[in-house]
Design a protein around this motif. Structure first.
Motif, short mmCIF file in Angstrom:
data_model
loop_
_atom_site.label_atom_id
_atom_site.label_comp_id
_atom_site.label_asym_id
_atom_site.label_seq_id
_atom_site.Cartn_x
_atom_site.Cartn_y
_atom_site.Cartn_z
N GLN A 43 -18.31 68.99 35.28
CA GLN A 43 -18.29 68.52 36.65
C GLN A 43 -16.92 68.74 37.30
N GLU A 44 -16.94 69.36 38.47
CA GLU A 44 -15.71 69.76 39.13
C GLU A 44 -14.91 68.60 39.70
N ARG A 45 -15.51 67.41 39.79
CA ARG A 45 -14.80 66.26 40.36
C ARG A 45 -13.84 65.61 39.37
N LEU B 114 -17.49 75.40 45.87
CA LEU B 114 -17.77 74.05 45.38
C LEU B 114 -17.62 73.01 46.49
N LEU B 115 -16.77 73.31 47.47
CA LEU B 115 -16.58 72.43 48.61
C LEU B 115 -17.58 72.68 49.73
N LEU B 116 -17.97 73.96 49.92
CA LEU B 116 -18.64 74.35 51.17
C LEU B 116 -20.02 74.97 51.01
N PRO C 58 -23.46 71.01 43.88
CA PRO C 58 -23.96 69.63 43.77
C PRO C 58 -23.10 68.59 44.48
N HIS C 59 -21.82 68.86 44.70
CA HIS C 59 -20.95 67.87 45.32
C HIS C 59 -20.25 68.44 46.56
N HIS C 60 -20.92 69.37 47.26
CA HIS C 60 -20.31 69.98 48.44
C HIS C 60 -20.06 68.93 49.52
N LEU C 61 -19.06 69.20 50.34
CA LEU C 61 -18.69 68.26 51.40
C LEU C 61 -19.42 68.55 52.69
N VAL C 62 -19.53 69.81 53.05
CA VAL C 62 -20.33 70.25 54.19
C VAL C 62 -21.02 71.54 53.78
N ALA C 63 -22.11 71.89 54.46
CA ALA C 63 -22.85 73.12 54.18
C ALA C 63 -22.36 74.21 55.14
N GLY C 64 -21.33 74.94 54.71
CA GLY C 64 -20.83 76.03 55.53
C GLY C 64 -21.82 77.17 55.59
N THR C 65 -21.64 78.04 56.57
CA THR C 65 -22.52 79.20 56.72
C THR C 65 -21.89 80.39 56.01
#
Length: 444
Positions: free
Chosen positions: A280-282, A426-428, A433-440
């Protein structure tokens, strides 16, 4: 799941005194009979003055670090943040002399100790505090040589509110060691800033665990970054730190060892169950690996198993701290002997993202291959964020050190071609699984 491996344990019963650390296995950090006698008594922690009957308080830590800093040019103590309850988060910088700025930190030869992320796991913190003092006061030539070549960074209490309350989480009951991606807590933000600004080559995270006898009850367990985005040279060096240095040093001191999260047969030592240790990346050890640092989680047993230790809690507390100090001895031996390997591994990992090639993994671990839909075999070249998404994650991107450029519509483009390439999806990415926002996703 791939076959599990475990480190076998062996060794004699340890003594109760706190052992002195050694540089590359050759010389003691703490003053010895052969060292000149200090003109004034060394500062002592509350744990030491009570002979292990209680843990060092926050006020005692403040006074202790101030005294160490005043007495030695090897040590600088800075505040790097405050908790929700207003307690200071501190970074101790150690060297010969102490590095005055992030730019003065030794590239390829720097280590960051993170102590007591979980407030009810105090033994690592006590080991860190006494290590700061011993490094500052040692007068032997080997320690001086080590510190001229090595920058030692220490966050002695990563969760001061939790330590004061004797709780795992912080004041908001958040597990800081599950917040190294979103950075929602002031404690995780402070650690992220240290990773961003100082680029430590090795991150060593000190914890404690509750055993389950007889299959999971070793004195000291350790685990490397298992996230599959960790560069291969960093992964190999991190496992070597665990297997070839930390565990053997603990065994030589008389402690039993194993791999964190792996239950083993008490007779054969064969692995029988995995209960923790994912990719897990967190988690800090994984975040460190993704960011190009060697990482190691170290856990000492926090529950006494012997009758003598149950009858004398102070004796058992001293044993817990001694086990942590034994692990630190192995860490410093690794730093002294493997400088070239560490520098090559971290440099390769931090420049690999500039090539913008290869898959990014959104799941799995080094012993658990991810499902096919958890692998970005051809990641996009960038992620587009609209203005609202940028507003939500801008501070987090900045805290991590992720590069991005503003677009004309008030949004932003976050390219993958950068040192923290694997961190960006992993962020976007909406599939993470733990992304902060769904970037395009964008290929432009």
């Amino acid at each position: 799941m791939a076959p599990l491996r475990a480190l076998r344990s062996r060794g004699r019963r340890p003594g109760l005194a706190l052992g002195a650390l050694a540089v590359a296995g050759t010389a003691a950090f703490a003053p010895s009979a052969s060292a000149p006698t200090a003109p004034t008594p060394p500062p002592r922690t509350g744990f030491e003055t009570s002979h292990g009957a209680r843990w060092t308080s926050g006020a005692e830590e403040t006074a202790f670090l101030a005294a160490v800093g005043r007495a030695s040019p090897r040590v600088r103590v800075d505040r790097i943040g405050r908790t929700a309850q207003g307690r200071p988060l501190r970074l101790v910088r150690i060297g010969a002399p102490a590095p005055a700025t992030p730019a003065a930190v030794r590239r390829g030869d720097s280590v960051l100790l993170i102590c007591s992320q979980h407030g009810n796991e105090p033994a690592g913190r006590e080991a860190c505090l006494t290590t700061v003092r011993d490094l500052a006061r040692a007068r032997d030539a080997a320690t001086a040589h080590f510190l001229r070549r090595t920058s030692v960074l220490v966050v002695p209490t990563a969760n001061p509110d939790g330590r004061a309350a004797d709780t795992r989480g912080n004041a908001d009951r958040t597990d800081i060691n599950r917040d190294h991606l979103a950075l929602a807590t002031p404690e995780a933000r402070a650690i992220a800033a240290v990773l961003r600004d100082y680029h430590p080559d090795t991150v060593y995270d000190l914890h404690e665990y509750r055993p389950t006898a007889p299959c999971y009850d070793k004195d000291l367990l350790s685990l490397w970054p298992r996230n599959r985005n960790t560069a291969a040279p960093v992964h190999r060096a991190s496992t070597a730190l665990s297997r070839d240095f930390v565990a053997p040093a603990a065994r030589r001191a008389g402690f039993t060892t194993g791999v964190y999260g792996i239950w083993t047969d008490p007779v054969t030592g064969a692995p029988v169950r995995q209960v923790a240790g994912d990719g897990q990346e967190r988690i800090l050890r994984n975040t460190a690996g993704i960011k190009g640092s060697l990482g190691l989680l170290v856990e000492t047993r926090a529950v006494p198993l012997a009758e003598a230790e149950r009858a004398d809690p102070a004796r058992f507390n001293r044993r817990r701290v001694a086990a942590q100090r034994a692990g630190l001895k192995g860490l410093f031996a690794f730093l002294g002997r493997q400088r070239g390997r560490i520098e090559a591994a971290t440099a390769a990992a931090r420049t690999a993202g500039l090539a913008d090639r290869g898959p990014v993994h959104l799941g799995g671990a080094d012993n658990e291959p991810p499902a096919a839909d958890r692998i970005l075999t051809r990641p996009p070249r960038a992620y587009r964020l609209d203005a609202a998404q940028l507003a939500r994650v801008r501070a987090v991107l900045t805290a991590h050190g992720v590069r991005w450029r503003r677009d004309g519509d008030g949004g932003a483009t976050v390219p993958l071609r950068q040192s923290l390439r694997a961190l960006v999806p992993l962020l976007l990415d909406r599939r993470a699984p733990h992304h902060l926002v769904a970037g395009t996703p964008s290929d432009h």
